[in-house]
Scaffold this motif. Structure first.
Motif, PDB file in Angstrom:
ATOM      1  N   PHE A   1      -3.259   5.600   1.112  1.00 56.18           N
ATOM      2  CA  PHE A   1      -3.804   6.786   2.364  1.00 56.18           C
ATOM      3  C   PHE A   1      -3.103   8.385   1.578  1.00 56.18           C
ATOM      4  O   PHE A   1      -2.310   8.523   1.210  1.00 56.18           O
ATOM      5  N   ILE A   2      -3.431   9.881   2.466  1.00 54.00           N
ATOM      6  CA  ILE A   2      -2.945  10.255   2.118  1.00 54.00           C
ATOM      7  C   ILE A   2      -3.200  11.435   3.393  1.00 54.00           C
ATOM      8  O   ILE A   2      -4.428  11.561   4.100  1.00 54.00           O
ATOM      9  N   PHE A   3      -2.105  12.209   3.838  1.00 51.70           N
ATOM     10  CA  PHE A   3      -2.398  12.501   5.031  1.00 51.70           C
ATOM     11  C   PHE A   3      -2.270  13.473   5.031  1.00 51.70           C
ATOM     12  O   PHE A   3      -1.586  14.595   3.915  1.00 51.70           O
ATOM     13  N   GLN A  50       0.837  -0.824  -0.197  1.00 49.50           N
ATOM     14  CA  GLN A  50       0.080   0.392   0.019  1.00 49.50           C
ATOM     15  C   GLN A  50       1.323   0.905  -0.191  1.00 49.50           C
ATOM     16  O   GLN A  50       2.118   1.390   0.621  1.00 49.50           O
ATOM     17  N   LYS A  51       0.498   2.084  -0.751  1.00 46.35           N
ATOM     18  CA  LYS A  51       1.298   3.439  -1.067  1.00 46.35           C
ATOM     19  C   LYS A  51       0.161   4.243   0.075  1.00 46.35           C
ATOM     20  O   LYS A  51      -0.939   4.237   0.185  1.00 46.35           O
ATOM     21  N   PHE A  52       1.107   5.247  -0.039  1.00 43.80           N
ATOM     22  CA  PHE A  52       0.212   6.601   1.176  1.00 43.80           C
ATOM     23  C   PHE A  52       1.279   7.897   0.807  1.00 43.80           C
ATOM     24  O   PHE A  52       2.415   7.478   0.601  1.00 43.80           O
ATOM     25  N   GLY A  53       0.556   8.786   0.999  1.00 46.14           N
ATOM     26  CA  GLY A  53       1.520  10.394   0.960  1.00 46.14           C
ATOM     27  C   GLY A  53       1.136  11.406   1.896  1.00 46.14           C
ATOM     28  O   GLY A  53       0.160  10.731   2.811  1.00 46.14           O
ATOM     29  N   TYR A  54       1.077  12.988   1.473  1.00 49.49           N
ATOM     30  CA  TYR A  54       0.730  13.495   2.482  1.00 49.49           C
ATOM     31  C   TYR A  54       0.549  14.835   2.154  1.00 49.49           C
ATOM     32  O   TYR A  54       1.595  14.713   1.074  1.00 49.49           O
ATOM     33  N   ILE A  55       0.246  15.601   1.994  1.00 44.28           N
ATOM     34  CA  ILE A  55      -0.382  17.155   1.393  1.00 44.28           C
ATOM     35  C   ILE A  55       0.116  18.389   2.935  1.00 44.28           C
ATOM     36  O   ILE A  55      -0.187  17.924   3.956  1.00 44.28           O
ATOM     37  N   ASP A  56       0.192  19.423   1.956  1.00 41.74           N
ATOM     38  CA  ASP A  56       0.281  20.273   3.557  1.00 41.74           C
ATOM     39  C   ASP A  56      -0.831  21.407   3.277  1.00 41.74           C
ATOM     40  O   ASP A  56      -0.544  22.515   2.860  1.00 41.74           O
ATOM     41  N   HIS A  90       7.220  11.700  -0.830  1.00 46.04           N
ATOM     42  CA  HIS A  90       5.901  11.222  -0.068  1.00 46.04           C
ATOM     43  C   HIS A  90       5.138  12.698  -0.633  1.00 46.04           C
ATOM     44  O   HIS A  90       4.429  11.777   0.094  1.00 46.04           O
ATOM     45  N   ASP A  91       5.317  13.732  -0.636  1.00 43.92           N
ATOM     46  CA  ASP A  91       4.739  15.210  -0.676  1.00 43.92           C
ATOM     47  C   ASP A  91       3.417  14.898  -1.613  1.00 43.92           C
ATOM     48  O   ASP A  91       4.419  15.464  -3.144  1.00 43.92           O
ATOM     49  N   TYR A  92       3.043  14.784  -1.907  1.00 47.82           N
ATOM     50  CA  TYR A  92       2.256  15.545  -2.698  1.00 47.82           C
ATOM     51  C   TYR A  92       1.040  16.549  -3.111  1.00 47.82           C
ATOM     52  O   TYR A  92       0.005  16.948  -3.257  1.00 47.82           O
ATOM     53  N   THR A  93       1.678  17.690  -1.814  1.00 54.12           N
ATOM     54  CA  THR A  93       1.216  18.734  -1.943  1.00 54.12           C
ATOM     55  C   THR A  93       0.471  19.733  -3.492  1.00 54.12           C
ATOM     56  O   THR A  93      -0.299  19.965  -3.268  1.00 54.12           O
ATOM     57  N   ASP A  94       1.998  19.337  -4.171  1.00 54.32           N
ATOM     58  CA  ASP A  94       2.480  20.074  -5.364  1.00 54.32           C
ATOM     59  C   ASP A  94       1.005  19.650  -6.387  1.00 54.32           C
ATOM     60  O   ASP A  94       0.627  20.860  -7.342  1.00 54.32           O
TER      61      ASP A  94
END
Length: 185
Positions: free
Chosen positions: A139-141, A20-26, A156-160
């Motif tokens: 997941f995106i945190f 499973q893959k995950f990422g995060y945003i700001d 893992h930063d998907y904000t952009d």
């Protein structure tokens, strides 16, 4: 409580599948670059200022009533004193209730903020869902939320991607935000 539930969920979910893959945003960074968010904040400030001014006026009126009572107290009969004290108590209770109604936990200000911010947060959620589908993330945190992220790998930063999906392009500002100052030796 929230953290515990999320960690439990992640633990159970990760046991089932290791791929499973995950990422995060700001979200704070994203919203700071959204013109609609800035307009919403200005609108919230107007409501807040209006309510603060209204409540402050009522507190001023209450204080004037107290001062007038203190000045006239020696001239009043026992019955008149009780009536005035009752009126003061009622006025104070009314002002406190209004203050609580407006600025309390689920007060009018909270409800108004929720109403004004809902379309913006819905847009961010839709953009996150789109990015999650495109990048096959489970997941995106949110780095800006209550969940404590001690370390975040920029890979893992998907904000952009979310900003791109929202039509916001500010890559150079993002790199300035993520720079970490190294301690001097």
């Amino acid at each position: 409580m929230k953290k515990t539930i999320i960690l439990l969920f992640l633990t159970l979910f990760s046991v089932q599948s290791f791929a499973q893959k995950f990422g995060y945003i700001d979200s704070e960074f994203i919203t700071s670059k959204m013109p609609d968010y800035k307009k919403a904040q200005e609108e919230m400030e107007k409501y807040s200022e209006k309510w603060v001014q209204d409540i402050q006026t009522r507190y001023t009126d209450l204080e004037k009533m107290r001062q007038q009572f203190q000045q006239e107290e020696i001239l009043l009969t026992a019955e008149m004193k009780r009536e005035r004290l009752k009126a003061l108590e009622d006025k104070e209770k009314e002002v406190k209730e209004l203050n609580n109604k407006v600025f309390g936990m689920n007060g009018m200000l909270f409800a108004k903020k929720k109403e004004i911010m809902k379309p913006i947060m819905d847009d961010i959620y839709k953009a996150c869902a789109k990015v999650a589908r495109q990048k096959q993330l489970m997941f995106i945190f949110d780095k800006a939320s209550d969940i404590s992220m001690i370390y975040t790998d920029p890979r893992h930063d998907y904000t952009d991607y979310v900003m791109e999906s929202l039509g916001i392009s500010l890559k150079e500002d993002k790199t300035q935000n993520n720079q970490v100052t190294k301690p001097k030796n």
